[in-house]
Design an enzyme around this catalytic site. Structure first.
Site, mmCIF file in Angstrom:
data_model
loop_
_atom_site.group_PDB
_atom_site.id
_atom_site.type_symbol
_atom_site.label_atom_id
_atom_site.label_comp_id
_atom_site.label_asym_id
_atom_site.label_seq_id
_atom_site.Cartn_x
_atom_site.Cartn_y
_atom_site.Cartn_z
ATOM 1 N N SER A 184 7.309 -0.594 5.528
ATOM 2 C CA SER A 184 6.370 -0.721 4.419
ATOM 3 C C SER A 184 5.033 -1.246 4.923
ATOM 4 C CB SER A 184 6.935 -1.671 3.359
ATOM 5 O OG SER A 184 8.153 -1.168 2.845
ATOM 6 N N LEU A 223 0.813 -1.213 0.000
ATOM 7 C CA LEU A 223 0.000 0.000 0.000
ATOM 8 C C LEU A 223 0.848 1.265 0.000
ATOM 9 C CD1 LEU A 223 -2.707 -1.067 2.620
ATOM 10 C CD2 LEU A 223 -2.922 -1.059 0.139
ATOM 11 N N LYS A 246 1.875 -3.217 8.847
ATOM 12 C CA LYS A 246 3.114 -2.453 8.692
ATOM 13 C C LYS A 246 4.286 -3.266 9.226
ATOM 14 C CE LYS A 246 3.838 1.860 8.552
ATOM 15 N NZ LYS A 246 3.975 3.316 8.710
ATOM 16 N N ASP A 268 6.032 13.551 13.080
ATOM 17 C CA ASP A 268 6.101 13.421 11.623
ATOM 18 C C ASP A 268 4.741 13.684 10.984
ATOM 19 O OD1 ASP A 268 7.382 13.038 9.240
ATOM 20 O OD2 ASP A 268 7.328 10.854 9.306
ATOM 21 N N GLY A 305 4.866 3.037 1.781
ATOM 22 C CA GLY A 305 6.040 2.852 2.621
ATOM 23 C C GLY A 305 6.625 4.168 3.028
ATOM 24 N N GLY A 306 7.533 4.130 3.967
ATOM 25 C CA GLY A 306 8.186 5.338 4.456
ATOM 26 C C GLY A 306 9.372 4.969 5.310
#
Length: 824
Positions: free
Chosen positions: A506, A499, A521, A617, A501-502
């Site tokens: 992911s 879907l 996640k 964030d 990621g960061g």
């Protein structure tokens, strides 16, 4: 016995102190009768820098270099003999010879020299200064500088140094990266001054430009609109008949005392500050995304921001020099596992090369257009040319690629820029990998129909059986389910449907045994132990709010750490703000409600939980939308789980630009006001429907918050700020309210920012807000990008508190407008 012992003891003491004295010259100077060898060092007068022999990492060779005395681990800022190391530092020596500072290797052969021609050699000396400048001068008149390290930098630019262009010799002074962390030899990436517009550019292999700072307008670089004037650093441009150069210094009022500017082995230029409590803190880097660096992964390498390491070899290839890849030096790229049939006379199996399709990717460099009428003709054209290594075919026609492939990057499936690349491989390579795209696959499928049918029948039976059980094999821990890794692996079909990621990991779509759709996640770089991780997750799992994503469960097996969330069918906010077309763009009413809901979620984290939780964030990617477009703040526990320092590094290094509050950069304690700043920057994007900072085809960068500030301050048409796709269809009062709140949230001084509960009251219309002072860091670019408006100190000193009397807005706007000054 005493008669013998005392002289012996005195002799040992004498030898000990003699040895100790020889380890350092005891001063900041190398004079004509002194030399540097072995473990001897020279130390600057204030004890800031040290000069001596060093060995980088696990390397076996030695170099003469300069490093900070008080910084651990050793951080080298200058190297003399970058390309000519020595093997034995004890028999090699650095000394004054014939008016120069010269390094002699173990064979007494000079391998590096300052290279000056000076007749008064008897009094020449080398002095190391506290600013990191090693100066060769005439000892009888130290004001005469014969040579200095500041004019000959390696990969580091120190405050007070310069990056210049010599108008007489026509030579550039460059910062050049190390080859890798254990080899200071010049690498492929360099930074230099472009005198055509007084900008900085980064080059690959001294030829390919892949980043520019934009032109210098006297205060900032046009390509770096977030650059802050009079904040921590003071940049100065100097030009005369001999040279043009930039120099910079750190303000005395700044908490930052040690700072360096580095052309890193990553191909990014970085500004780093030393914080005694946290080590080196990344202040700024460009290009922001690692994969924007030209040819970072070398030939036949693929760069992916969502994976660690960033570089992987394409299918059918392997690292050319694995030892270099282990040191994060990917410049050698990849080589084929099996040589191609075409042009290879040693292969006689009669099979022709084949092509492997790679979908959703960026195309390599240097494509050539070929006029053909079909995909098959495009393939045939490439196949007939032994130099052709790949081809692509779409509505634009046929493109072929010859030679080594550079800058291949996988893209998300919904990225409109994604293409299908057909990579040329040996036939046996494709067959062995099970990825033959044509006849082989068809034959296997047809021949396996019966087996597949039986398999499906058994699978359906097992699924129906499992549905009678509880969710997977998970156990309840409070309100959360503790899943086993294999169950999540099955739920996500081995993590096949990604879907997003960061920095934290992911996310994959999955379906539990009870048909519940979830988002799983997979966390990266989690160092916590099993017990501590479960404890932290359980705490986060108790936090429930309509505008916070719900955590259903987790998995913790060894180094496998996963979190299971509710699935949000409308994805993340960024996909609707920045990628939506005119048919499904979010209307203003929906945007306003999303902004309000997000603020309410942050109020709960900051003020309603037992302990204040700072998200760290906030950005559109972390705001998820359910089927009704109700916003859910996501990843709010990850900074707590993984550690705030880790979050901070990822935030600054992995490309979350435009949302970081100044206190992150200054290294002071982070409070909930850091989230307020990020929320304010995000509000501007609610209004514009685009990223705050965008680069256009003309190379200019527009910084949207500056435009919004100018319109609001001057009492202009606020509807002109709106996303053009909305065709001015919005409540003007709400729109101005959002802009004012955004300006209030992004104050440089966190004490001036509102709390999130105050933001909610304003957006709900309970409390009104005065026009806040314009942050000093905002520069407003006119439409022609020639005139720049700077907000003066007086505009940033006005009150920014909420007001209850809306009628004062007009007078406040006029007074703020009059406090602006403009200059070219």
């Amino acid at each position: 016995m005493d008669i013998v012992t005392k002289p012996t003891l005195m002799l040992l003491l004498f030898l000990f102190f003699s040895l100790k004295t020889n380890l350092s010259l005891g001063a900041d100077t190398i004079s004509a009768n002194e030399s540097l060898s072995g473990d001897k060092t020279v130390e600057s007068g204030g004890g800031v820098f040290v000069l001596g022999f060093f060995k980088p990492g696990n390397a076996s060779k030695y170099y003469i270099g300069m490093w900070y005395k008080q910084v651990t681990p050793q951080t080298v800022v200058w190297v003399a003999n970058r390309e000519k190391p020595v093997s034995d530092r004890f028999s090699s020596e650095l000394k004054i010879s014939d008016g120069n500072l010269v390094l002699f290797n173990e064979s007494k052969i000079p391998i590096w020299s300052t290279g000056v021609n000076y007749t008064g050699s008897a009094s020449v000396q080398a002095v190391l200064h506290d600013n990191g400048n090693l100066i060769l001068n005439d000892g009888s008149n130290s004001s005469i500088s014969l040579w200095q390290s500041f004019d000959n930098p390696a990969d580091t630019w120190l405050p007070g140094g310069k990056i210049s262009y010599n108008k007489i010799t026509k030579k550039h002074q460059r910062l050049t990266s190390w080859k890798n962390s254990e080899d200071p030899a010049p690498g492929l990436f360099s930074l230099e001054l472009d005198i055509s517009d007084n900008s900085y550019i980064i080059l690959w292999n001294m030829s390919n430009e892949y980043w520019t700072s934009g032109s210098w307008n006297g205060d900032i670089f046009s390509g770096v609109p977030e650059m802050r004037r009079s904040y921590i650093y003071d940049f100065e441009f100097v030009t005369n008949d001999n040279e043009s150069y930039f120099t910079y210094s750190v303000y005395n009022t700044s908490a930052i005392k040690i700072s360096r500017f580095v052309m890193a082995v990553s191909g990014q230029v970085k500004q780093l500050n030393w914080l005694s409590s946290n080590g080196w803190n990344l202040f700024w880097s460009q290009p922001r995304q690692q994969c924007e660096v030209y040819a970072f992964c070398g030939a036949y390498g693929s760069c992916n921001e969502d994976s660690l390491p960033f570089c992987q070899c394409l299918t059918g290839f392997k690292p050319k020099v694995q030892s270099n890849w282990d040191l994060e030096d990917y410049s050698d790229g990849c080589s084929r596992n099996i040589e191609l049939q075409c042009g290879n006379n040693s292969v006689a199996n009669g099979e022709t090369d084949k092509f492997l399709s790679i979908s959703s990717t960026s195309l390599p460099e240097n494509q050539q257009s070929v006029h053909v009428g079909s995909l098959g003709e495009c393939e045939s054209h490439c196949l007939s040319n032994c130099s052709c290594t790949a081809y692509a075919y779409d509505s634009s026609g046929c493109s072929i690629f010859t030679g080594e492939l550079l800058n291949v990057k996988p893209l998300s499936a919904d990225d409109g820029n994604g293409k299908t690349l057909y990579l040329r491989l040996a036939a046996s390579e494709i067959q062995s990998s099970g990825k033959d795209n044509k006849g082989t696959v068809i034959g296997v499928v047809v021949g396996s129909v019966a087996g597949v049918a039986v398999f499906l029948a058994v699978t359906v039976f097992l699924i129906l059986r499992r549905r009678k059980k509880t969710i997977g094999t998970g156990k309840m821990e409070g309100s959360l389910v503790a899943f086993e890794y294999k169950d999540l692996q099955n739920a996500t079909k081995n993590f096949s449907e990604k879907l997003g990621g960061g920095g934290f990991g992911s996310v994959f779509k999955g379906t539990l045994a009870d048909s519940t759709v979830v988002a799983v996640k997979k966390l990266e770089s989690v160092s916590q132990g099993e017990k501590q991780f479960r404890s932290e997750v359980s705490t986060i799992g108790t936090i429930q709010h309509v505008h916070l994503i719900r955590l259903r469960g987790f998995c913790s097996e060894g180094n496998k750490k996963l979190l299971v969330y509710d699935y949000m069918s409308n994805g993340s906010l960024d996909s609707h703000l920045f990628h939506g077309n005119n048919s499904n763009v979010l209307d203003w009413k929906t945007r306003y409600q999303i902004a309000l809901g997000t603020a309410r979620g942050l109020v709960y984290l900051h003020e309603k939980c037992r302990d204040c939780i700072i998200h760290c964030d906030i950005k559109p990617e972390n705001i998820l939308l359910d089927a009704e477009f109700c916003p859910k703040v996501a990843d709010f526990g990850l900074a707590k789980l993984i550690g705030r320092d880790f979050s901070r590094v990822l935030t600054t290094m992995r490309g979350t630009r435009g949302y970081l509050a100044p206190e992150w950069i200054a290294g002071v304690a982070i409070t909930s006001k850091a989230d307020v700043y990020s929320y304010g920057m995000m509000l501007f994007e609610f209004v514009s429907g685009r990223r705050n900072s965008e680069q256009f085809e003309d190379g200019k960068v527009r910084f949207y918050p500056s435009l919004a500030a100018s319109v609001v301050v001057e009492g202009g048409d606020v509807l002109s700020l709106l996303d053009s796709r909305l065709e001015r269809n919005a409540d003007a009062e709400e729109l101005e309210r959002v802009c004012r709140v955004a300006l209030w949230c992004i104050q440089d001084d966190e004490a001036r920012r509102p709390s999130m509960s105050q933001v909610v009251q304003i957006l709900e219309g309970i409390t009104d807000v005065n026009l806040p002072p314009i942050p000093r860091s905002l520069q407003v670019f006119g439409n022609n990008h020639d005139n720049v408006i700077f907000f003066t100190e007086s505009s940033s000193s006005q009150s920014s508190q909420p007001r209850s009397n809306a009628s004062t807005a007009s007078s406040h706007t006029k007074s703020t407008t009059s406090s602006m000054s403009s200059k070219t």
